[in-house]
Design a protein around this motif. Structure first.
Motif, short mmCIF file in Angstrom:
data_model
loop_
_atom_site.label_atom_id
_atom_site.label_comp_id
_atom_site.label_asym_id
_atom_site.label_seq_id
_atom_site.Cartn_x
_atom_site.Cartn_y
_atom_site.Cartn_z
N SER A 86 0.62 -1.29 0.01
CA SER A 86 0.04 0.03 0.09
C SER A 86 0.98 1.34 0.11
O SER A 86 0.23 2.33 -0.12
CB SER A 86 -1.03 -0.21 1.39
N ASP A 87 2.14 1.10 0.10
CA ASP A 87 3.15 2.33 0.12
C ASP A 87 3.61 2.62 -1.25
O ASP A 87 4.43 3.28 -1.54
CB ASP A 87 4.14 2.20 1.21
N VAL A 88 3.24 1.79 -2.25
CA VAL A 88 3.85 1.88 -3.55
C VAL A 88 2.51 2.28 -4.25
O VAL A 88 1.75 1.17 -4.54
CB VAL A 88 4.48 0.47 -3.81
N GLY A 89 2.71 3.10 -5.06
CA GLY A 89 1.59 3.80 -5.95
C GLY A 89 1.57 2.66 -7.44
O GLY A 89 2.85 2.54 -7.77
N GLY A 140 12.73 -2.10 -16.91
CA GLY A 140 11.97 -0.84 -17.23
C GLY A 140 12.72 0.16 -16.98
O GLY A 140 13.98 -0.01 -16.36
N PRO A 141 12.28 1.36 -17.23
CA PRO A 141 13.10 2.64 -16.81
C PRO A 141 13.28 2.74 -15.54
O PRO A 141 12.51 2.30 -14.58
CB PRO A 141 12.22 3.94 -17.47
N PRO A 142 14.39 3.81 -15.24
CA PRO A 142 14.80 3.88 -13.79
C PRO A 142 13.69 4.55 -13.02
O PRO A 142 13.15 5.39 -13.53
CB PRO A 142 16.12 4.53 -13.72
N GLY A 143 13.77 4.38 -11.83
CA GLY A 143 12.88 5.24 -10.80
C GLY A 143 11.81 4.83 -10.85
O GLY A 143 10.86 5.69 -10.40
N CYS A 144 10.95 3.73 -11.38
CA CYS A 144 9.69 3.61 -11.51
C CYS A 144 9.44 2.54 -10.50
O CYS A 144 8.25 1.93 -10.49
CB CYS A 144 9.30 3.12 -12.75
N GLY A 145 10.08 2.43 -9.48
CA GLY A 145 9.68 1.60 -8.14
C GLY A 145 10.15 0.05 -8.06
O GLY A 145 9.74 -0.73 -7.37
N LYS A 146 11.08 -0.19 -8.94
CA LYS A 146 11.59 -1.73 -8.67
C LYS A 146 12.07 -2.10 -7.44
O LYS A 146 11.58 -2.97 -6.67
CB LYS A 146 12.66 -1.88 -9.80
N THR A 147 12.95 -1.14 -6.95
CA THR A 147 13.48 -1.47 -5.58
C THR A 147 12.55 -1.25 -4.40
O THR A 147 12.53 -1.94 -3.45
CB THR A 147 14.73 -0.33 -5.42
N LEU A 148 11.83 -0.40 -4.74
CA LEU A 148 10.74 -0.14 -3.39
C LEU A 148 9.70 -1.15 -3.53
O LEU A 148 9.58 -1.72 -2.36
CB LEU A 148 9.88 1.21 -4.03
N ILE A 149 9.28 -1.89 -4.63
CA ILE A 149 8.63 -2.87 -4.40
C ILE A 149 9.09 -4.05 -4.04
O ILE A 149 8.51 -5.00 -3.37
CB ILE A 149 7.72 -3.13 -5.98
N PHE A 171 18.46 -8.13 -6.37
CA PHE A 171 19.66 -7.91 -7.12
C PHE A 171 19.31 -6.67 -8.27
O PHE A 171 18.43 -6.87 -8.88
CB PHE A 171 20.17 -8.97 -7.92
N ASP A 172 19.84 -5.47 -7.76
CA ASP A 172 19.71 -4.51 -8.66
C ASP A 172 20.80 -4.52 -9.92
O ASP A 172 21.94 -5.23 -9.63
CB ASP A 172 19.86 -3.02 -7.88
N GLU A 173 20.31 -3.89 -11.13
CA GLU A 173 21.27 -3.95 -12.28
C GLU A 173 21.85 -5.42 -12.42
O GLU A 173 22.98 -5.42 -12.40
CB GLU A 173 22.39 -2.88 -12.08
N VAL A 179 1.28 9.16 -1.24
CA VAL A 179 1.74 8.12 -0.39
C VAL A 179 3.11 9.20 0.14
O VAL A 179 3.59 9.27 1.18
CB VAL A 179 2.62 7.12 -1.20
N LEU A 180 3.79 9.95 -0.95
CA LEU A 180 4.97 10.81 -0.56
C LEU A 180 4.33 11.88 0.39
O LEU A 180 5.37 12.60 1.05
CB LEU A 180 5.29 11.44 -1.91
N LEU A 181 3.15 12.44 0.28
CA LEU A 181 2.84 13.60 0.99
C LEU A 181 2.07 13.04 2.51
O LEU A 181 1.93 13.92 3.16
CB LEU A 181 1.77 14.40 0.30
N SER A 184 8.58 9.82 -13.62
CA SER A 184 8.88 8.56 -13.04
C SER A 184 8.51 8.78 -11.35
O SER A 184 8.04 9.82 -10.99
CB SER A 184 10.16 7.90 -13.24
N GLY A 185 8.22 7.79 -10.77
CA GLY A 185 7.92 7.84 -9.25
C GLY A 185 9.14 8.73 -8.68
O GLY A 185 8.89 9.50 -7.67
N ALA A 186 10.33 8.40 -9.20
CA ALA A 186 11.47 9.16 -8.40
C ALA A 186 11.47 10.67 -8.82
O ALA A 186 11.67 11.37 -8.00
CB ALA A 186 12.72 8.42 -8.93
N LEU A 205 8.52 12.35 -9.34
CA LEU A 205 7.59 12.89 -8.36
C LEU A 205 8.11 12.86 -6.91
O LEU A 205 7.78 14.05 -6.26
CB LEU A 205 6.35 11.79 -8.29
N ARG A 206 8.99 12.17 -6.53
CA ARG A 206 9.67 12.17 -5.37
C ARG A 206 10.46 13.52 -5.30
O ARG A 206 10.43 14.39 -4.30
CB ARG A 206 10.50 10.99 -4.91
N ALA A 207 11.26 14.05 -6.44
CA ALA A 207 11.72 14.97 -6.54
C ALA A 207 10.95 16.26 -6.37
O ALA A 207 11.39 17.23 -5.71
CB ALA A 207 12.71 14.98 -7.81
#
Ligand code: ATP
Length: 272
Positions: free
Chosen positions: A17-20, A58-67, A116-118, A197-199, A220-222, A224-226
């Motif tokens: 639920s913390d992941v949009g 997929g493109p960076p910053g779209c939540g792979k690590t987060l999920i 495993f990232d990258e 989620v971010l707010l 990207s999600g990242a 939006l975080r910025a």
């Protein structure tokens, strides 16, 4: 020795639920990773094999690590995030040892999500890797995934790459990374959820997030975080002068959106 790597074992508190957005990814992870862990007997009753990992791309910053982190949070499992620098070592044989040590740690901490990232950097097509003497590492990775010498029970494997076409096809066999999910940039609705989620837990005025996301094309999600980070910094500066926390307003977010460059468009331009 098995305990000399630098990766940290976390106990994430965040949940799905913390992941949009990311509905398809959540569904794949539930079916392939979470359900088998929670109901192993059901899977066995139908002769369904448990195991294997999911490769996200997929493109960076779209939540792979987060999920990946949220997957661990969902099932109260440990979490280890592994980057290439945690493994690659200039000394012959050391990269393989590092990789083995990380798998051993995950087995000791099971249930554990091992991320495993990258991963393409570890599993690049053999011809690339042969040049750098990386074949041994690929073979080590494959046998760790297969759980040849040690059981991977309770070790849940997720991996991310921006360039799946660089992965050696041996990684795609059943029981290895036999599922690939494309992690798309967030759509309109997902962007709104991500902003929510971010707010969350921040002082805000009544906001029209739809109007914000409409201006955030290709974000990207990242990204939006910025946006939220910039809005928060500005508000903090204003609040400092007043000596009290001023709520974030619509205009703060709109101004911030204009300062951030969307990052996903570029990826789609190059990823061919
Ligand atoms: P990379 O390929 O660069 O590692 P990634 O896909 O792993 O990127 P993350 O590291 O998960 O991306 O995302 C970066 C940050 O962006 C997250 O920590 C989070 O704050 C925010 N973010 C990205 N996607 C989402 C999302 N779907 N919901 C909420 N926040 C998100």
């Amino acid at each position: 020795p098995d305990d000399e790597d630098n990766t940290e074992v976390e106990k994430p508190k965040i949940k799905f639920s913390d992941v949009g957005g990311m509905h398809q990814v959540k569904e794949e992870i539930s079916l392939k990773i979470i359900h088998p862990l929670l109901h192993p007997d059901l899977y066995k009753a139908y002769g369904k094999k448990i195991g294997g990992g999911i490769l996200m791309y997929g493109p960076p910053g779209c939540g792979k690590t987060l999920i990946a982190r949220a997957t661990a949070g969902e099932i109260n499992a440990s979490f280890i995030s592994v980057g290439i620098n945690d493994i690659l070592d200039m000394w012959i044989g050391n990269s393989e040892k590092n990789l083995h040590a990380i798998f051993q740690k995950a087995r000791a901490k099971a249930p554990c999500v091992l991320f495993f990232d990258e991963v393409d950097a570890l599993g690049a097509s053999r011809s690339d890797m042969r040049k750098s003497g990386g074949r041994h590492l690929i073979n080590q990775f494959l046998s760790e995934l297969d759980g040849v010498d040690y059981s991977n029970e309770g070790v849940l494997i997720l991996a991310a790459t921006n360039t799946p076409w660089n992965m050696d096809s041996a990684f795609r066999r059943p029981g290895r990374f036999d599922r690939i999910v494309f992690v798309t940039p967030p759509d309109q609705a997902a962007k709104e959820t991500i902003l929510e989620v971010l707010l969350k837990d921040k002082p805000i005025q009544k906001l029209n997030l739809e109007a914000v996301t409409k201006k955030a094309k290709d974000f990207s999600g990242a990204d939006l975080r910025a946006v939220v980070d910039i809005a928060v910094e500005n508000k903090l500066r204003e609040s400092m002068k007043k000596g009290l926390p001023l709520p974030i307003e619509q205009s703060d977010l709109i101004n911030a959106v204009e300062k951030v460059n969307p990052s996903t468009k570029e990826w789609f331009g190059t990823a061919r």
